[in-house]
Design an enzyme around this catalytic site. Structure first.
Site, PDB file in Angstrom:
ATOM      1  N   SER A  13      41.617  30.967  60.136  1.00  0.00           N
ATOM      2  CA  SER A  13      41.116  29.743  59.526  1.00  0.00           C
ATOM      3  C   SER A  13      39.778  29.324  60.140  1.00  0.00           C
ATOM      4  CB  SER A  13      42.146  28.633  59.715  1.00  0.00           C
ATOM      5  OG  SER A  13      41.717  27.458  59.081  1.00  0.00           O
ATOM      6  N   SER A  14      38.795  29.039  59.294  1.00  0.00           N
ATOM      7  CA  SER A  14      37.505  28.554  59.786  1.00  0.00           C
ATOM      8  C   SER A  14      37.678  27.120  60.237  1.00  0.00           C
ATOM      9  CB  SER A  14      36.450  28.584  58.684  1.00  0.00           C
ATOM     10  OG  SER A  14      36.595  29.718  57.872  1.00  0.00           O
ATOM     11  N   THR A  67      36.256  31.944  52.836  1.00  0.00           N
ATOM     12  CA  THR A  67      35.398  32.723  53.729  1.00  0.00           C
ATOM     13  C   THR A  67      35.277  34.158  53.247  1.00  0.00           C
ATOM     14  OG1 THR A  67      36.028  31.276  55.528  1.00  0.00           O
ATOM     15  CG2 THR A  67      35.039  33.372  56.141  1.00  0.00           C
ATOM     16  N   GLY A 111      38.539  23.733  53.740  1.00  0.00           N
ATOM     17  CA  GLY A 111      39.252  23.102  52.639  1.00  0.00           C
ATOM     18  C   GLY A 111      39.985  21.833  53.025  1.00  0.00           C
ATOM     19  N   ASN A 113      46.688  29.628  57.962  1.00  0.00           N
ATOM     20  CA  ASN A 113      45.797  30.767  57.815  1.00  0.00           C
ATOM     21  C   ASN A 113      45.539  31.376  59.190  1.00  0.00           C
ATOM     22  OD1 ASN A 113      43.756  32.562  57.256  1.00  0.00           O
ATOM     23  ND2 ASN A 113      42.332  31.053  56.386  1.00  0.00           N
ATOM     24  N   GLU A 122      42.775  19.503  53.821  1.00  0.00           N
ATOM     25  CA  GLU A 122      44.030  19.867  54.468  1.00  0.00           C
ATOM     26  C   GLU A 122      44.904  18.688  54.813  1.00  0.00           C
ATOM     27  OE1 GLU A 122      42.657  22.446  57.655  1.00  0.00           O
ATOM     28  OE2 GLU A 122      42.411  20.779  59.035  1.00  0.00           O
ATOM     29  N   SER A 161      42.697  25.390  52.556  1.00  0.00           N
ATOM     30  CA  SER A 161      42.736  26.296  53.693  1.00  0.00           C
ATOM     31  C   SER A 161      43.598  27.523  53.352  1.00  0.00           C
ATOM     32  CB  SER A 161      43.322  25.580  54.900  1.00  0.00           C
ATOM     33  OG  SER A 161      43.420  26.468  55.973  1.00  0.00           O
ATOM     34  N   GLY A 162      43.067  28.700  53.590  1.00  0.00           N
ATOM     35  CA  GLY A 162      43.814  29.924  53.354  1.00  0.00           C
ATOM     36  C   GLY A 162      43.657  30.471  51.950  1.00  0.00           C
TER      37      GLY A 162
HETATM   38  N1  LIG Z   1      39.674  38.544  47.675  1.00  0.00           N
HETATM   39  C1  LIG Z   1      40.581  38.793  48.624  1.00  0.00           C
HETATM   40  N2  LIG Z   1      41.114  40.025  48.748  1.00  0.00           N
HETATM   41  C2  LIG Z   1      42.033  40.273  49.691  1.00  0.00           C
HETATM   42  N3  LIG Z   1      42.495  39.377  50.571  1.00  0.00           N
HETATM   43  C3  LIG Z   1      42.011  38.134  50.518  1.00  0.00           C
HETATM   44  C4  LIG Z   1      41.023  37.766  49.540  1.00  0.00           C
HETATM   45  N4  LIG Z   1      40.742  36.476  49.723  1.00  0.00           N
HETATM   46  C5  LIG Z   1      41.491  36.062  50.758  1.00  0.00           C
HETATM   47  N5  LIG Z   1      42.257  37.043  51.253  1.00  0.00           N
HETATM   48  C6  LIG Z   1      43.227  36.949  52.371  1.00  0.00           C
HETATM   49  O1  LIG Z   1      43.485  35.581  52.648  1.00  0.00           O
HETATM   50  C7  LIG Z   1      43.185  35.264  53.997  1.00  0.00           C
HETATM   51  C8  LIG Z   1      42.615  33.882  54.071  1.00  0.00           C
HETATM   52  O2  LIG Z   1      41.352  33.835  53.446  1.00  0.00           O
HETATM   53  P1  LIG Z   1      40.149  32.992  54.048  1.00  0.00           P
HETATM   54  O3  LIG Z   1      40.149  33.088  55.525  1.00  0.00           O
HETATM   55  O4  LIG Z   1      38.936  33.364  53.313  1.00  0.00           O
HETATM   56  O5  LIG Z   1      40.606  31.512  53.661  1.00  0.00           O
HETATM   57  P2  LIG Z   1      39.731  30.182  53.719  1.00  0.00           P
HETATM   58  O6  LIG Z   1      39.783  29.606  52.355  1.00  0.00           O
HETATM   59  O7  LIG Z   1      38.404  30.472  54.304  1.00  0.00           O
HETATM   60  O8  LIG Z   1      40.611  29.257  54.676  1.00  0.00           O
HETATM   61  P3  LIG Z   1      40.141  28.186  55.773  1.00  0.00           P
HETATM   62  O9  LIG Z   1      39.786  26.942  55.024  1.00  0.00           O
HETATM   63  O10 LIG Z   1      41.391  28.021  56.582  1.00  0.00           O
HETATM   64  O11 LIG Z   1      39.024  28.793  56.526  1.00  0.00           O
HETATM   65  C9  LIG Z   1      42.229  36.360  54.453  1.00  0.00           C
HETATM   66  O12 LIG Z   1      42.335  36.592  55.839  1.00  0.00           O
HETATM   67  C10 LIG Z   1      42.692  37.546  53.648  1.00  0.00           C
HETATM   68  O13 LIG Z   1      43.784  38.165  54.284  1.00  0.00           O
HETATM   69 MG   LIG Z   2      37.461  29.997  56.023  1.00  0.00          MG
END
Ligand SMILES: Nc1ncnc2c1ncn2[C@@H]1O[C@H](COP(=O)(O)OP(=O)(O)OP(=O)(O)O)[C@@H](O)[C@H]1O
Ligand SMILES: [Mg+2]
Ligand SMILES: *[C@@H]1O[C@H](CO)[C@@H](O)[C@H](O)[C@H]1NC(C)=O
Ligand SMILES: *[C@@H]1O[C@H](CO)[C@@H](O)[C@H](O)[C@H]1NC(C)=O
Ligand SMILES: *[C@@H]1O[C@H](CO)[C@@H](O)[C@H](O)[C@H]1NC(C)=O
Length: 710
Positions: A215-216, A168, A441, A212, A443, A163-164
């Site tokens: 977070s999705s 996404t 992810g 996050n 968690e 997560s984070g």
């Molecule tokens: N390639 C990137 N460039 C810039 N910022 C990023 C990038 N990837 C992630 N981030 C930052 O990290 C934050 C978290 O990413 P994201 O929401 O995609 O996590 P996730 O893996 O989908 O988590 P979850 O499992 O909680 O949904 C985003 O809101 C963004 O601020």
């Molecule tokens: Mg996500």
């Protein structure tokens, strides 16, 4: 054991309490049997490193010339410190967040806007061979696109990580890539619509957690359909495992789904007045986390984004208002006050003039007094006779919350269906597709419950697919290279999966317990102890020493302790029929429509618990049935042992928490954990000699074989 002392190889990595790993030079040759190594650490200090057994020999450093390699499998020595060091060097010295690890693209979350996603970059990657280009999310997307168009082979991109870590965001970049390269010369609105589904799904399915801000809280698999010429002609998404409990409860510093705050922020808009909204502090369902604002985001402008996206997808503003009305009604439902009464508080009632109930009923077009009555009473059939029984305040509160979760769940499903019809191809069936799987992810929190259990189970399944796929490829490679591969190790996490889904496994027993009239969380967990500790100790199951109401599962990624409290309820996820009937009679078309289909279609074909239960109470079971998670189906669909594999190519992306994100906990234990999960490796013993996996102290379940480039 492959630990050969030569002049070429004098650098090693030693564990360090602060830096995690610190590099050191050997000052003397080491001969087998000696009890110490003499080391000079990179900070200049000289010390003895005790060697009691051969496993104390530290991991060897890689030759300088390999520093910053863009494929980790090119390193001579691939172990945790090597991986960390290489990723760090690439990130710090080359500002590169992407690295290959064989067939996997590793993406580090930079927590920073990098100028590497522009259209000129897409153009640069378009049509190029993966091997000629620096690792990038676009190179994975291009590879998938090219294979699809040239070989007419359907593709799936599987994105995993904690997560984070950026799943996404990565998924959205791949979708943008396809929208650009698969866009027709004549700009059509299909690509635009595919992209517009993201803000909507984020508004209704994402929330702030302690890990996050965005977070999705659901899993998503979207298949982008392409026509014969490689242009996008439609899309279809499937979602799974929405975390419904969040609608009525948020842990400290967390929030409910973004959409609620977006609506509250718009309370003064003329068109929103009838929703009788207030600041999120004023609603039970939005205020439990205690922090209603996310620094750096603006709920009001996010609402505009959500509304625009709806408009792009053809959901007109009157229909949007219908949706918002139902969402507002959920907030008001949460504020309905339930009073306990009766001598033993075994009854409950709602004041006739409860303002929140009045607003709720008005917004949904239902009868308030009926609602109040059926929240506080229940119908029973005893010996063929119908009885109405009052329920306690606690039970009434649970009924209210269950209703709120149910309404939200139906709304979510409805929205996905609506988006899918807007995304359906107008030009016939797609010739091929690229699927993007954004699974939430693995968690662990301080307190883990049913939701974490489901998420982690899904991740366990994903890991298995990953293991098998990589192993499969490696076998082929070894055959091709004519390497002797009798000693390759392959450990599967099947044992852990069997513990969960097998006969007398956790789900099986949970199921059975749910069917017992007097079933309880405690009695379920006792049966787990009996079965998997006392009678036949399972290697992936433990009973915590200090608790009789929790159990521990040794997942591939980590050991997680789950509290059994409310597993049964969440698994049953019951809403009472009378309440649903009231909603079905609603004057609002959408509300009535939402409840016509009583059971969520994605879970309609439950395997284990399909009907056949003699409920004495009139209730509907509307929750998902874990055994029938659609994610599990998707994953098995792509199983390499299935002939579908011949038709679908898998592409993996692993996202990793940023190395530098203002992490005060230095060294960042999270990152380390993540790296251990990402690069579990074993090596062939020959040729050439390399340190053996045993030396890496990796639990069996973690061992995967990796391709070695020769
Ligand atoms: N390639 C990137 N460039 C810039 N910022 C990023 C990038 N990837 C992630 N981030 C930052 O990290 C934050 C978290 O990413 P994201 O929401 O995609 O996590 P996730 O893996 O989908 O988590 P979850 O499992 O909680 O949904 C985003 O809101 C963004 O601020
Ligand atoms: Mg996500
Ligand atoms: C979630 O991410 C989107 C961009 O993908 C951003 O616009 C939005 O503000 C984020 N929301 C929160 C609450 O962080
Ligand atoms: C790819 O998917 C499409 C759409 O589902 C299907 O019609 C086609 O047969 C698949 N192609 C292959 C090669 O399996
Ligand atoms: C459930 O199964 C039946 C028959 O097995 C099938 O016809 C139906 O389409 C399935 N429903 C869903 C929603 O998958």
């Amino acid at each position: 054991r492959g630990w050969i002392m030569t002049n070429l190889c004098t650098s090693v990595w030693v564990p360090d309490p602060d830096a995690v790993w610190i590099s050191a030079q050997l000052l003397h040759d080491y001969n087998p049997g000696e009890k110490h190594l003499l080391l000079q650490l990179s900070d200049g200090t000289v010390r003895f490193h005790p060697v009691v057994s051969p496993s104390d020999l530290p991991p060897l450093g890689n030759p300088d010339i390999l520093e910053g390699e863009n494929d980790l499998t090119a390193l001579s020595f691939l172990h945790e410190p090597a991986v960390l060091h290489n990723l760090r060097i690439r990130f710090l010295d080359y500002s590169s967040i992407y690295t290959y690890c064989g067939i996997v693209l590793v993406a580090i979350n930079p927590y920073d806007q990098l100028p590497i996603y522009g259209e000129e970059v897409i153009d640069a990657y378009s049509g190029q061979d993966m091997a000629d280009m620096e690792p990038h999310i676009f190179s994975v997307a291009e590879e998938a696109y090219r294979t699809m168009t040239r070989e007419e082979k359907n593709q799936s991109i599987i994105i995993s990580g904690e997560s984070g870590s950026g799943k996404t965001v990565s998924a959205k970049f791949t979708m943008r890539y396809f929208a650009v390269v698969g866009g027709a010369a004549q700009q059509t609105s299909v690509e635009e619509r595919v992209l517009a589904s993201n803000p909507i799904m984020e508004a209704i399915g994402n929330a702030k957690t302690t890990r996050n801000d965005n977070s999705s809280r659901f899993g998503k698999y979207i298949e982008i359909g392409f026509g014969r010429k490689g242009n996008i002609i439609g899309a279809n998404m499937r979602t799974y495992l929405l975390e419904k409990s969040r609608v009525v409860f948020q842990a400290s510093a967390e929030r409910n789904y973004h959409i609620f705050y977006q609506l509250c922020a718009s309370r003064d808009f003329p068109e929103m007045r009838s929703l009788k909204l207030a600041a999120p502090e004023n609603f039970r369902y939005t205020s439990q986390g205690g922090e209603m604002q996310i620094p750096g985001t603006d709920d009001l402008s996010d609402l505009e984004r959500t509304r625009n996206a709806f408009t792009i997808l053809g959901v007109q503003s009157d229909q949007q208002m219908e949706l918002f009305r139902i969402l507002a009604a959920i907030l008001h439902l949460g504020n309905v006050n339930i009073q306990a009464s009766g001598r033993n508080s075994d009854r409950s009632y709602i004041d006739a003039d409860d303002g929140s109930l009045a607003v709720f009923s008005k917004l949904l077009g239902v009868e308030g007094p009926q609602m109040a009555h059926w929240l506080c009473h229940r119908r029973l059939t005893v010996g063929g006779e119908m009885l109405v029984k009052p329920v306690s305040g606690q039970q009434a509160v649970e009924a209210r919350d269950a209703l709120a979760k149910h309404i939200y769940g139906q709304l979510f499903t409805w929205t996905v269906q609506t988006l899918n019809s807007a995304l359906r191809s107008q030009r016939g069936k797609p010739t091929s597709f690229i699927g993007v799987l954004d699974i939430y992810g693995f968690e662990t929190f301080d307190r883990n419950s049913f939701e974490q259990f489901c998420i982690n189970y899904a991740n366990e399944k994903l890991q298995q697919q990953f293991n098998r796929h990589v192993f499969h490829l490696e076998q082929e490679e070894y055959v091709r290279e004519e390497l002797e591969w009798s000693r390759i190790e392959f450990s599967d996490n099947q044992q852990c999966i069997s513990l969960i889904e097998g006969q007398l496994g956790l789900l099986d027993l949970l199921d059975e317990e749910c069917r017992m009239p007097k079933g309880s969380d405690e009695s379920w967990v006792r049966k787990l102890y009996d079965q998997h500790v006392s009678s036949k100790p399972h290697p992936h199951f433990r009973k915590p020493r200090m608790s009789n109401s929790a159990f521990i599962v040794l997942h591939f990624a980590d050991m997680v302790q789950y509290e059994c409290d409310s597993f049964l309820d969440k698994n049953r996820d019951t809403v009472f029929e009378e309440l649903i009937n009231i909603l079905k009679a609603s004057q609002s078309e959408l509300v009535a429509e939402l409840f016509q289909q009583q059971v969520n279609p994605s879970v309609a074909n439950g395997s284990l618990r399909s009907g056949k239960r003699a409920h004495r109470e009139h209730k509907l079971t509307v929750g998902f049935q874990v055994s029938d998670l659609s994610i599990v189906k998707i994953l098995t669909l792509y199983s390499p042992h299935n002939n579908l594999d011949e038709r679908v190519t898998l592409n993996f992306i692993r996202t990793v928490q940023g190395l530098l994100k203002d992490r005060t906990d230095s060294p960042p234990p999270q990152l380390l954990m993540d790296v251990r999960r990402v690069f579990p490796v074993t090596f062939p013993s020959s040729p050439p000699p390399l340190p053996h996996a045993d030396q890496l102290d990796i639990p069996d379940a973690l061992k995967i074989s990796f391709l070695r480039k020769v």
